[in-house]
Design a protein around this motif. Structure first.
Motif, mmCIF file in Angstrom:
data_model
loop_
_atom_site.group_PDB
_atom_site.id
_atom_site.type_symbol
_atom_site.label_atom_id
_atom_site.label_comp_id
_atom_site.label_asym_id
_atom_site.label_seq_id
_atom_site.Cartn_x
_atom_site.Cartn_y
_atom_site.Cartn_z
ATOM 1 N N ALA A 28 0.815 -1.220 0.000
ATOM 2 C CA ALA A 28 0.000 0.000 0.000
ATOM 3 C C ALA A 28 0.843 1.264 0.000
ATOM 4 C CB ALA A 28 -0.969 -0.002 1.182
ATOM 5 N N ARG A 29 1.901 1.263 -0.823
ATOM 6 C CA ARG A 29 2.756 2.435 -0.890
ATOM 7 C C ARG A 29 2.217 3.492 -1.852
ATOM 8 N NH1 ARG A 29 7.440 1.628 2.429
ATOM 9 N NH2 ARG A 29 8.209 3.567 1.542
ATOM 10 N N SER A 30 2.846 4.664 -1.819
ATOM 11 C CA SER A 30 2.389 5.800 -2.632
ATOM 12 C C SER A 30 2.489 5.481 -4.119
ATOM 13 C CB SER A 30 3.261 7.019 -2.345
ATOM 14 O OG SER A 30 4.515 6.864 -3.001
ATOM 15 N N THR A 31 1.758 6.273 -4.916
ATOM 16 C CA THR A 31 1.824 6.053 -6.354
ATOM 17 C C THR A 31 3.239 6.282 -6.884
ATOM 18 O OG1 THR A 31 1.082 8.316 -6.693
ATOM 19 C CG2 THR A 31 -0.587 6.599 -6.857
ATOM 20 N N GLY A 32 3.984 7.202 -6.276
ATOM 21 C CA GLY A 32 5.356 7.464 -6.720
ATOM 22 C C GLY A 32 6.245 6.246 -6.535
ATOM 23 N N GLU A 33 6.087 5.596 -5.389
ATOM 24 C CA GLU A 33 6.923 4.415 -5.125
ATOM 25 C C GLU A 33 6.479 3.220 -5.977
ATOM 26 O OE1 GLU A 33 6.018 4.997 -1.073
ATOM 27 O OE2 GLU A 33 8.120 5.306 -0.481
ATOM 28 N N THR A 34 5.158 3.131 -6.161
ATOM 29 C CA THR A 34 4.645 2.051 -7.013
ATOM 30 C C THR A 34 5.160 2.216 -8.438
ATOM 31 O OG1 THR A 34 2.670 2.014 -5.639
ATOM 32 C CG2 THR A 34 2.526 0.887 -7.746
ATOM 33 N N ALA A 35 5.088 3.457 -8.932
ATOM 34 C CA ALA A 35 5.565 3.730 -10.293
ATOM 35 C C ALA A 35 7.067 3.480 -10.404
ATOM 36 C CB ALA A 35 5.230 5.172 -10.692
ATOM 37 N N ALA A 36 7.809 3.782 -9.344
ATOM 38 C CA ALA A 36 9.263 3.577 -9.364
ATOM 39 C C ALA A 36 9.582 2.087 -9.503
ATOM 40 C CB ALA A 36 9.891 4.130 -8.079
ATOM 41 N N LEU A 37 8.865 1.257 -8.755
ATOM 42 C CA LEU A 37 9.136 -0.182 -8.839
ATOM 43 C C LEU A 37 8.676 -0.750 -10.180
ATOM 44 C CD1 LEU A 37 8.615 -1.145 -5.132
ATOM 45 C CD2 LEU A 37 10.601 -1.761 -6.540
ATOM 46 N N GLU A 38 7.560 -0.234 -10.684
ATOM 47 C CA GLU A 38 7.109 -0.678 -12.011
ATOM 48 C C GLU A 38 8.181 -0.352 -13.055
ATOM 49 O OE1 GLU A 38 4.934 -0.653 -15.846
ATOM 50 O OE2 GLU A 38 6.107 0.960 -14.962
ATOM 51 N N SER A 39 8.727 0.860 -12.978
ATOM 52 C CA SER A 39 9.741 1.289 -13.938
ATOM 53 C C SER A 39 11.020 0.475 -13.781
ATOM 54 C CB SER A 39 10.024 2.779 -13.738
ATOM 55 O OG SER A 39 11.117 3.188 -14.513
ATOM 56 N N TYR A 40 11.405 0.233 -12.540
ATOM 57 C CA TYR A 40 12.580 -0.614 -12.275
ATOM 58 C C TYR A 40 12.385 -1.975 -12.940
ATOM 59 C CZ TYR A 40 15.556 -3.931 -9.809
ATOM 60 O OH TYR A 40 16.444 -4.938 -9.508
ATOM 61 N N GLY A 41 11.246 -2.619 -12.701
ATOM 62 C CA GLY A 41 10.990 -3.955 -13.242
ATOM 63 C C GLY A 41 10.974 -3.950 -14.762
ATOM 64 N N ARG A 42 10.300 -2.946 -15.329
ATOM 65 C CA ARG A 42 10.191 -2.880 -16.796
ATOM 66 C C ARG A 42 11.561 -2.755 -17.452
ATOM 67 N NH1 ARG A 42 6.131 -2.182 -19.776
ATOM 68 N NH2 ARG A 42 4.846 -1.605 -17.976
ATOM 69 N N ASN A 43 12.374 -1.829 -16.935
ATOM 70 C CA ASN A 43 13.679 -1.611 -17.558
ATOM 71 C C ASN A 43 14.639 -2.772 -17.302
ATOM 72 O OD1 ASN A 43 13.825 1.173 -18.931
ATOM 73 N ND2 ASN A 43 12.637 1.533 -17.060
ATOM 74 N N LEU A 44 14.549 -3.355 -16.112
ATOM 75 C CA LEU A 44 15.339 -4.553 -15.831
ATOM 76 C C LEU A 44 14.945 -5.668 -16.802
ATOM 77 C CD1 LEU A 44 17.311 -6.144 -13.969
ATOM 78 C CD2 LEU A 44 15.299 -6.791 -12.613
ATOM 79 N N GLY A 45 13.654 -5.820 -17.041
ATOM 80 C CA GLY A 45 13.173 -6.872 -17.936
ATOM 81 C C GLY A 45 13.682 -6.688 -19.359
ATOM 82 N N ILE A 46 13.685 -5.436 -19.815
ATOM 83 C CA ILE A 46 14.199 -5.171 -21.168
ATOM 84 C C ILE A 46 15.681 -5.518 -21.243
ATOM 85 C CG2 ILE A 46 14.686 -3.354 -22.862
ATOM 86 C CD1 ILE A 46 12.087 -1.976 -21.921
ATOM 87 N N ALA A 47 16.443 -5.075 -20.221
ATOM 88 C CA ALA A 47 17.881 -5.385 -20.196
ATOM 89 C C ALA A 47 18.090 -6.895 -20.180
ATOM 90 C CB ALA A 47 18.529 -4.732 -18.970
ATOM 91 N N PHE A 48 17.297 -7.576 -19.376
ATOM 92 C CA PHE A 48 17.399 -9.028 -19.243
ATOM 93 C C PHE A 48 17.190 -9.713 -20.593
ATOM 94 C CE2 PHE A 48 15.470 -13.178 -18.527
ATOM 95 C CZ PHE A 48 16.290 -13.737 -17.553
ATOM 96 N N GLN A 49 16.177 -9.288 -21.337
ATOM 97 C CA GLN A 49 15.879 -9.931 -22.614
ATOM 98 C C GLN A 49 16.943 -9.619 -23.651
ATOM 99 O OE1 GLN A 49 13.165 -12.140 -23.339
ATOM 100 N NE2 GLN A 49 14.659 -12.511 -24.963
#
Lengths: 339, 339
Positions: B202-223
């Motif tokens: 239940a974190r703020s939208t800023g923190e949620t968006a930060a983790l979403e962005s972290y995961g997305r960019n990590l996933g692209i790098a991974f692929q």
């Protein structure tokens, strides 16, 4: 073939029955269709192309109609039943796409299957896409209970299909084992579709259980008739190929009963054609002859009538109105559509 | 092959990094594994047999680890993150089962694929079973937002796979089109896995968006690294077959760049081997030679570093602690695992 043919007026009455149900839910179903069109959109053109091929192929939308009619029977006045019904149709379409790949089917409802036109790969993936969209639609209704019911149904349907795969070509399959397969692969979604109609209307557990039971037993009857239909009757006019199950070596109830009731020579025939897959000119006709001899089509229909009767009794707790009448008549329609 | 080899101590440090993350989440991941074992149970024996073949095949469980680490980074103290992480692994496993059918793959992680052992049919159906179970687990957490995120991811992943199918063998694929495919088929699940960690806390939208962005960019790098890996490096030691993508005629970034940078004769080579599928002895080695000549493996890795850097910056709003450090180091691990 010596099957029990319902009186002409019974058939006409049950044809009217489904028309009556369709008339009752027409406006809701127009909304459902709009949601379906809207939610199968994608920037990837192949997805709506492939999905709409099947979704617009003239299926009767029985399962979403169940959700709509059940919710209206429960006096529901909101709009979430539309999303739930669309979600049920997406889930159903996804399982059909995957089934056609698993069964290597060429035709469905008299048209080439999606896998024949776009390939197995695209059919698997678009099925997955529709599953995701089905859950997305459910989430929008915020009904955790409906989500739980549909998620369970999705797993149970797959379990049923795997069971069927594991029992494939096994002529010694018992009637009980066959019933477990169809309860999972077909009846689970009918049950879920009807149950969520009560859930969205926040009705009592008794009424929810009644609709679940109605859907489950209707689904069993529906599948039994489908399996009888595959060996004759008016299959061609319904866009089915007579003998598909035989060619695909599926062990359905007409076969289960014929094998158990047959002598040594007859069992050898079933072993050769279904277990070993050695099928020759005239074998389908011979199979139909054995079924006629042992009355296995009539008895499959008799079993269907048994479950149909349970479905009707399940609904008895609801007051009589246009919806309950239409749902009761739907049972007769599902059973007498065959011959 | 002239690729940029990280200094030995950088590689050792990043190996330590993933070990550090694994150590941090060890207890949670044991609970996740127990849930996975528990929830893939079925009365149909083939289902847990097939599912466990893949689930226990030594994958690093990167995606569920992301959910666990993200939730802990957000200070989460409950137990729902375990169910969410198990659900993410089920969804991932379902997509792998279907991918192997779609790609007609023989090996995964150095073992025969499920479809080689149990057949395409069972792989499709057990994938569907796991998708149902994934949603069932999510429902138990009662988080509609997490359900929405995962349902969306499920559709987007399928969209990415269909896009890949539609672009298959098209040597003229642009880098942008390729990026859209991997953003959907791979990065969407990384993004969802990390985002739901913040959602459950239940974190703020800023923190949620930060983790979403972290995961997305990590996933692209991974692929991107995965696609580089397929043409060399330490692929064999990671249970991959060098040249799989080439043999399956997949258009990945090392090919996209080599095609665009090559002369007429080189383009004819790519057309023959990938578009037409006419592959001969020595063609893979020639392809690797062209990639070396144009530096397309190094540049694929350079693109991965770019997305890795974005992933790291996305996390900068979180305080420095063991979890944020481990997640930052995970980026380096994903990039330097190659060579």
């Amino acid at each position: 073939m010596g099957v029990v043919v319902p009186l002409e007026d019974e058939r006409v009455r049950s044809q009217n029955a489904v028309a009556q149900l369709q008339a009752l839910v027409r406006e809701d179903m127009e909304d459902v269709n709009e949601f379906i069109r809207d939610r199968m959109a994608s920037d990837v053109p192949m997805i709506p192309e492939l999905a709409s091929h099947l979704i617009n192929s003239g299926g009767k939308r029985l399962r979403p109609m169940l959700t709509i009619a059940a919710s209206r029977l429960c006096g529901y006045q909101g709009s979430d039943h539309i999303k739930l019904a669309a979600s049920v149709e997406f889930l159903h379409t996804a399982t059909l796409l995957h089934d056609d790949v698993v069964d290597e089917s060429d035709l469905r409802r008299g048209k080439k299957t999606a896998r024949m036109l776009w390939g197995n790969q695209a059919s698997v993936l678009v099925g997955d896409f529709l599953l995701g969209r089905a859950f997305r639609l459910m989430v929008e209704t915020k009904s955790l209970r409906a989500l739980e019911i549909i998620a369970n149904a999705a797993s149970v349907i797959a379990e049923g299909e795997v069971m069927q795969l594991a029992a494939a070509k096994d002529t010694g399959t018992t009637e009980d084992a066959y019933m477990r397969v169809i309860a999972a692969k077909t009846a689970a979604l009918f049950a879920a579709a009807a149950e969520i109609g009560a859930v969205v209307a926040a009705r009592s557990t008794g009424e929810t259980a009644a609709l679940e039971s109605y859907g489950r037993n209707l689904g069993i009857a529906f599948q039994l008739i489908d399996d009888a239909l595959d060996y004759g009757g008016r299959a061609a006019s319904l866009g089915k190929n007579v003998g598909d199950d035989f060619r695909e070596r599926k062990i359905t109830l007409p076969v289960v009963l014929a094998f158990r009731r047959g002598g040594k020579e007859e069992r050898a025939f079933w072993e050769r054609t279904l277990r070993e897959g050695d099928q020759r000119e005239g074998d389908l006709e011979h199979a139909q002859g054995l079924m006629a001899k042992h009355g296995t089509i009539e008895d499959t229909i008799a079993r269907a009538r048994h479950y149909g009767a349970i479905a009707k009794d399940a609904l008895a707790i609801f007051p009589e109105n246009a919806y309950s009448t239409a749902l009761l008549d739907l049972v007769d329609f599902c059973i007498s559509r065959t011959y």
